[in-house]
Design a protein around this motif. Structure first.
Motif: not given
Length: 246
Positions: A219-245
């Motif tokens: 009954t669990v969507n593990y992919e959605a849980i993984s995205v929800e937990r890791n999304a802030p870290r991914w965004i920080r890394m993308l900003r750190k290496y200037h992939y996103i403003p």
């Protein structure tokens, strides 16, 4: 593939054909087996194969049942959906059509609220005078149902305590084991439901260890849980290496 299971708890057409009293019915259901599944793959279709398989099963199942469970079989039953099949192979194997069900099906909570298509009921006696012997007021004690072990072994108390704690924790979640606990709670009460859930957890653990796998809740969507937990870290890394403003 041919599968035999426990007889239907209630079936009006079968019970009318046998003619037994309600007082005796539930003490004698163990003498009946249900042909729950019968499948012949398309590439193996051959004339008279289905009725031949049913005939061979009838000849052997009594001895196998006696050896495995300690009591014989007197009657076989099965249900056929007339919307898809006509029961030709059962008729060819001398099974008797005794009526139809009312269309209600078993669910986790008991029975469905609405009928979902009546099914044909077929029976096949395995002994002489099976109908009369099942309906007779007195049954030979030799054929009474006896469990091989009246009480289950308690096992290791520490493992039992851990499993019960795990069952308590699982019953408070929002996942599949919690749903299983709710069903057991209605039928068995809280204490027995916890024990039953602990036993289910033990079986799951055994299978996972045997397969070398990890647990995945259906009954669990593990992919959605993984995205929800890791999304802030991914965004920080993308900003750190200037992939996103920033």
């Amino acid at each position: 593939m041919l599968v035999l299971s426990a007889a239907a708890w209630k079936c009006a057409a079968r019970d009318r054909w046998i003619g037994w009293d309600r007082r005796y019915q539930f003490d004698r259901l163990h003498l009946i087996a249900n042909n729950a599944r019968f499948l012949i793959l398309p590439q193996w279709h051959a004339p008279n194969l289905a009725s031949r398989v049913l005939g061979l099963c009838e000849q052997r199942v009594g001895a196998d049942w006696q050896a495995r469970f300690g009591y014989p079989l007197w009657l076989l039953e099965t249900f056929v959906d007339p919307r898809r099949f006509t029961g030709t192979c059962y008729r060819a194997a001398n099974w008797l059509e005794v009526g139809q069900t009312r269309g209600y099906r078993r669910t986790r909570a008991g029975y469905s609220d609405r009928p979902d298509g009546a099914k044909l009921v077929f029976v096949r006696p395995l002994i002489a005078h099976a109908q009369a012997r099942l309906a007779h007021p007195r049954l030979d004690p030799l054929y009474h149902y006896r469990r091989k072990s009246a009480r289950a072994r308690k096992g290791n108390p520490y493992v039992r305590r851990i499993l019960c704690e795990a069952a308590h924790a699982a019953s408070r979640t929002r996942y599949a084991l919690a749903e299983k606990f709710k069903v057991l709670l209605v039928r068995r009460g809280r204490k027995r439901a916890i024990f039953a859930l602990a036993h289910k957890i033990l079986k799951i653990v055994f299978v996972l260890i045997h397969r070398g796998d990890y647990y995945r809740d259906a009954t669990v969507n593990y992919e959605a849980i993984s995205v929800e937990r890791n999304a802030p870290r991914w965004i920080r890394m993308l900003r750190k290496y200037h992939y996103i403003p920033a």
